[in-house]
Design a protein around this motif. Structure first.
Motif, PDB file in Angstrom:
ATOM      1  N   TRP A 118       0.925  -1.167   0.218  1.00 33.71           N
ATOM      2  CA  TRP A 118       0.049   0.105   0.022  1.00 33.71           C
ATOM      3  C   TRP A 118       0.796   1.188   0.031  1.00 33.71           C
ATOM      4  O   TRP A 118       0.521   2.411  -0.795  1.00 33.71           O
ATOM      5  N   SER A 119       2.019   1.166   0.608  1.00 37.63           N
ATOM      6  CA  SER A 119       3.100   2.180   0.847  1.00 37.63           C
ATOM      7  C   SER A 119       3.619   2.603  -0.807  1.00 37.63           C
ATOM      8  O   SER A 119       3.713   3.798  -1.153  1.00 37.63           O
ATOM      9  N   LEU A 120       3.692   1.462  -1.436  1.00 38.26           N
ATOM     10  CA  LEU A 120       4.481   1.745  -2.979  1.00 38.26           C
ATOM     11  C   LEU A 120       3.438   2.380  -3.656  1.00 38.26           C
ATOM     12  O   LEU A 120       3.718   3.281  -4.402  1.00 38.26           O
ATOM     13  N   ILE A 121       2.085   1.881  -3.363  1.00 34.90           N
ATOM     14  CA  ILE A 121       1.035   2.571  -4.350  1.00 34.90           C
ATOM     15  C   ILE A 121       1.102   4.205  -4.066  1.00 34.90           C
ATOM     16  O   ILE A 121       0.838   4.971  -4.844  1.00 34.90           O
ATOM     17  N   ARG A 122       0.915   4.476  -2.751  1.00 36.92           N
ATOM     18  CA  ARG A 122       0.667   5.774  -2.219  1.00 36.92           C
ATOM     19  C   ARG A 122       1.983   6.685  -2.673  1.00 36.92           C
ATOM     20  O   ARG A 122       1.936   7.933  -3.008  1.00 36.92           O
ATOM     21  N   ARG A 123       3.221   5.903  -2.822  1.00 39.00           N
ATOM     22  CA  ARG A 123       4.446   6.733  -3.332  1.00 39.00           C
ATOM     23  C   ARG A 123       4.387   6.937  -4.868  1.00 39.00           C
ATOM     24  O   ARG A 123       4.907   7.937  -5.383  1.00 39.00           O
ATOM     25  N   LEU A 124       3.569   6.144  -5.814  1.00 41.68           N
ATOM     26  CA  LEU A 124       3.433   6.331  -7.069  1.00 41.68           C
ATOM     27  C   LEU A 124       2.413   7.458  -7.563  1.00 41.68           C
ATOM     28  O   LEU A 124       2.610   8.159  -8.194  1.00 41.68           O
ATOM     29  N   LYS A 125       1.440   7.905  -6.615  1.00 38.38           N
ATOM     30  CA  LYS A 125       0.460   8.980  -6.587  1.00 38.38           C
ATOM     31  C   LYS A 125       0.920  10.296  -7.246  1.00 38.38           C
ATOM     32  O   LYS A 125       0.795  10.677  -8.324  1.00 38.38           O
ATOM     33  N   PRO A 126       2.097  10.740  -6.600  1.00 33.43           N
ATOM     34  CA  PRO A 126       2.529  12.155  -6.916  1.00 33.43           C
ATOM     35  C   PRO A 126       3.407  11.971  -8.093  1.00 33.43           C
ATOM     36  O   PRO A 126       3.716  13.267  -8.521  1.00 33.43           O
ATOM     37  N   MET A 127       3.612  11.115  -8.405  1.00 29.00           N
ATOM     38  CA  MET A 127       4.612  11.182  -9.886  1.00 29.00           C
ATOM     39  C   MET A 127       4.121  11.327 -10.912  1.00 29.00           C
ATOM     40  O   MET A 127       4.819  11.316 -12.147  1.00 29.00           O
TER      41      MET A 127
END
Length: 194
Positions: A118-127
């Motif tokens: 879930w943290s990985l997916i959250r890190r993808l969002k602002p990219m």
């Protein structure tokens, strides 16, 4: 343009390859994502031309688990941005539509490690601030009725997935076809369907 995602659970048998060929012929996807290929990336890439695709990114399995593959037709341009054993992150463009982002995922199978996914997916969002789709197998459900078996999913487990989707402003697009697409084929006391 269409996308087909399939958790194939190994591409080593003739029956699985036959079913894959049938699915590709039936649905004619522009992008095809396979999770749990259970084989080396070089072997997976050998399927590209025989399935009618012009490009492929593949990630080798780790022993007898995992393995990802993304195939695409020549009507789109696919640019790899990042990948790991759980996610292929690409940008897709064509003459017919603006560039969009796609993440093809195979979620963490171990419940205790899903917080990292879930943290990985959250890190993808602002990219990326354009159109974005994440598809594949999250190894999680959005409600208790998405899982049938002797042990229910915990509310906390389901809520963690929902929170991740909400934080990333993602929504479930729904599905067509059978509600449950996987079964462990056990006797009734241990039977699980997802």
């Amino acid at each position: 343009m269409s996308i087909l995602c399939w958790k194939c659970r190994g591409l080593g048998s003739d029956s699985t390859v036959g079913e894959l060929r049938w699915l590709v012929k039936l649905h004619r996807p522009t992008l095809l994502f396979l999770s749990e290929t259970k084989m080396r990336d070089s072997r997976v890439r050998n399927f590209m031309w025989s399935l009618g695709f012009s490009g492929c990114f593949a990630i080798s399995s780790e022993g007898q688990s995992g393995g990802l593959a993304l195939f695409w037709k020549d009507s789109v341009t696919v640019s790899l941005k990042a990948c790991n054993s759980r996610c292929i992150d690409v940008r897709v463009s064509s003459d017919m539509a603006p560039t969009w982002r796609a993440n093809f995922v195979y979620g963490e199978p171990r419940i205790e490690d899903r917080v990292h996914f879930w943290s990985l997916i959250r890190r993808l969002k602002p990219m990326w601030n354009g159109p974005w789709i994440i598809c594949g197998d999250f190894n999680e459900v959005l409600s208790k009725d998405g899982h049938c078996g002797p042990r229910d999913r915990s509310e906390a487990q389901i809520l963690a997935f929902r929170d991740c989707l909400m934080d990333c402003e993602l929504m479930d697009l729904g599905f067509s076809g059978p509600k449950f697409t996987w079964s462990n084929r056990q006797d009734p006391k241990c039977h699980v369907k997802v």
